[in-house]
Design a protein around this motif. Structure first.
Motif, PDB file in Angstrom:
ATOM      1  N   MET A 129       0.819  -1.200   0.000  1.00 11.79           N
ATOM      2  CA  MET A 129       0.000   0.000   0.000  1.00 11.79           C
ATOM      3  C   MET A 129       0.862   1.262   0.000  1.00 11.79           C
ATOM      4  O   MET A 129       0.570   2.206  -0.718  1.00 11.79           O
ATOM      5  CB  MET A 129      -0.941  -0.052   1.214  1.00 11.79           C
ATOM      6  N   SER A 130       1.919   1.258   0.816  1.00  7.96           N
ATOM      7  CA  SER A 130       2.759   2.454   0.867  1.00  7.96           C
ATOM      8  C   SER A 130       3.529   2.642  -0.440  1.00  7.96           C
ATOM      9  O   SER A 130       3.855   3.766  -0.809  1.00  7.96           O
ATOM     10  CB  SER A 130       3.714   2.404   2.055  1.00  7.96           C
ATOM     11  N   PHE A 131       3.800   1.545  -1.153  1.00 10.97           N
ATOM     12  CA  PHE A 131       4.445   1.654  -2.456  1.00 10.97           C
ATOM     13  C   PHE A 131       3.545   2.403  -3.440  1.00 10.97           C
ATOM     14  O   PHE A 131       4.004   3.269  -4.182  1.00 10.97           O
ATOM     15  CB  PHE A 131       4.785   0.254  -2.980  1.00 10.97           C
ATOM     16  N   ILE A 132       2.264   2.088  -3.410  1.00  9.64           N
ATOM     17  CA  ILE A 132       1.308   2.753  -4.302  1.00  9.64           C
ATOM     18  C   ILE A 132       1.181   4.232  -3.950  1.00  9.64           C
ATOM     19  O   ILE A 132       1.145   5.089  -4.836  1.00  9.64           O
ATOM     20  CB  ILE A 132      -0.057   2.039  -4.229  1.00  9.64           C
ATOM     21  N   VAL A 133       1.134   4.541  -2.660  1.00  6.79           N
ATOM     22  CA  VAL A 133       1.037   5.936  -2.226  1.00  6.79           C
ATOM     23  C   VAL A 133       2.287   6.704  -2.656  1.00  6.79           C
ATOM     24  O   VAL A 133       2.202   7.855  -3.106  1.00  6.79           O
ATOM     25  CB  VAL A 133       0.818   6.020  -0.703  1.00  6.79           C
ATOM     26  N   ALA A 134       3.452   6.078  -2.538  1.00 11.85           N
ATOM     27  CA  ALA A 134       4.695   6.735  -2.948  1.00 11.85           C
ATOM     28  C   ALA A 134       4.680   7.038  -4.441  1.00 11.85           C
ATOM     29  O   ALA A 134       5.058   8.142  -4.863  1.00 11.85           O
ATOM     30  CB  ALA A 134       5.897   5.866  -2.594  1.00 11.85           C
ATOM     31  N   ILE A 135       4.239   6.103  -5.243  1.00 17.53           N
ATOM     32  CA  ILE A 135       4.158   6.328  -6.684  1.00 17.53           C
ATOM     33  C   ILE A 135       3.151   7.427  -7.002  1.00 17.53           C
ATOM     34  O   ILE A 135       3.400   8.287  -7.854  1.00 17.53           O
ATOM     35  CB  ILE A 135       3.800   5.012  -7.414  1.00 17.53           C
ATOM     36  N   LEU A 195       9.691  10.108  -2.796  1.00 14.05           N
ATOM     37  CA  LEU A 195      10.977   9.409  -2.804  1.00 14.05           C
ATOM     38  C   LEU A 195      11.327   8.847  -1.443  1.00 14.05           C
ATOM     39  O   LEU A 195      11.816   7.717  -1.339  1.00 14.05           O
ATOM     40  CB  LEU A 195      12.084  10.352  -3.275  1.00 14.05           C
ATOM     41  N   SER A 196      11.084   9.614  -0.393  1.00 13.57           N
ATOM     42  CA  SER A 196      11.427   9.121   0.935  1.00 13.57           C
ATOM     43  C   SER A 196      10.520   7.959   1.333  1.00 13.57           C
ATOM     44  O   SER A 196      10.983   6.979   1.913  1.00 13.57           O
ATOM     45  CB  SER A 196      11.351  10.239   1.967  1.00 13.57           C
ATOM     46  N   LEU A 197       9.244   8.024   1.008  1.00 14.90           N
ATOM     47  CA  LEU A 197       8.337   6.923   1.311  1.00 14.90           C
ATOM     48  C   LEU A 197       8.708   5.679   0.511  1.00 14.90           C
ATOM     49  O   LEU A 197       8.674   4.561   1.032  1.00 14.90           O
ATOM     50  CB  LEU A 197       6.888   7.323   1.027  1.00 14.90           C
ATOM     51  N   LEU A 198       9.106   5.867  -0.744  1.00 17.25           N
ATOM     52  CA  LEU A 198       9.522   4.744  -1.565  1.00 17.25           C
ATOM     53  C   LEU A 198      10.788   4.099  -0.993  1.00 17.25           C
ATOM     54  O   LEU A 198      10.879   2.868  -0.897  1.00 17.25           O
ATOM     55  CB  LEU A 198       9.763   5.218  -3.001  1.00 17.25           C
TER      56      LEU A 198
END
Length: 51
Positions: free
Chosen positions: A1-7, A30-33
């Motif tokens: 889920m956090s990958f999708i939010v980062a994108i 970028l930091s979340l990714l």
């Protein structure tokens, strides 16, 4: 889920915003990714070797 939010943060910074807000969204994305990738890698190592 956090990958999708980062994108989504990266894409919205590139396509929807300009100026300082685009930079802020890009840095957040970028930091979340980065945290997501490192976190998944650390979790897999921890799961494989136990603690």
């Amino acid at each position: 889920m956090s990958f999708i939010v980062a994108i989504l943060l990266l894409l919205s910074g590139m396509l929807l915003f300009d100026g300082p807000m685009a930079g802020v969204l890009g840095l957040w994305g970028l930091s979340l990714l980065g945290v997501t990738v490192v976190g998944v890698f650390a979790y897999r190592l921890w799961y494989q070797y136990g603690s």
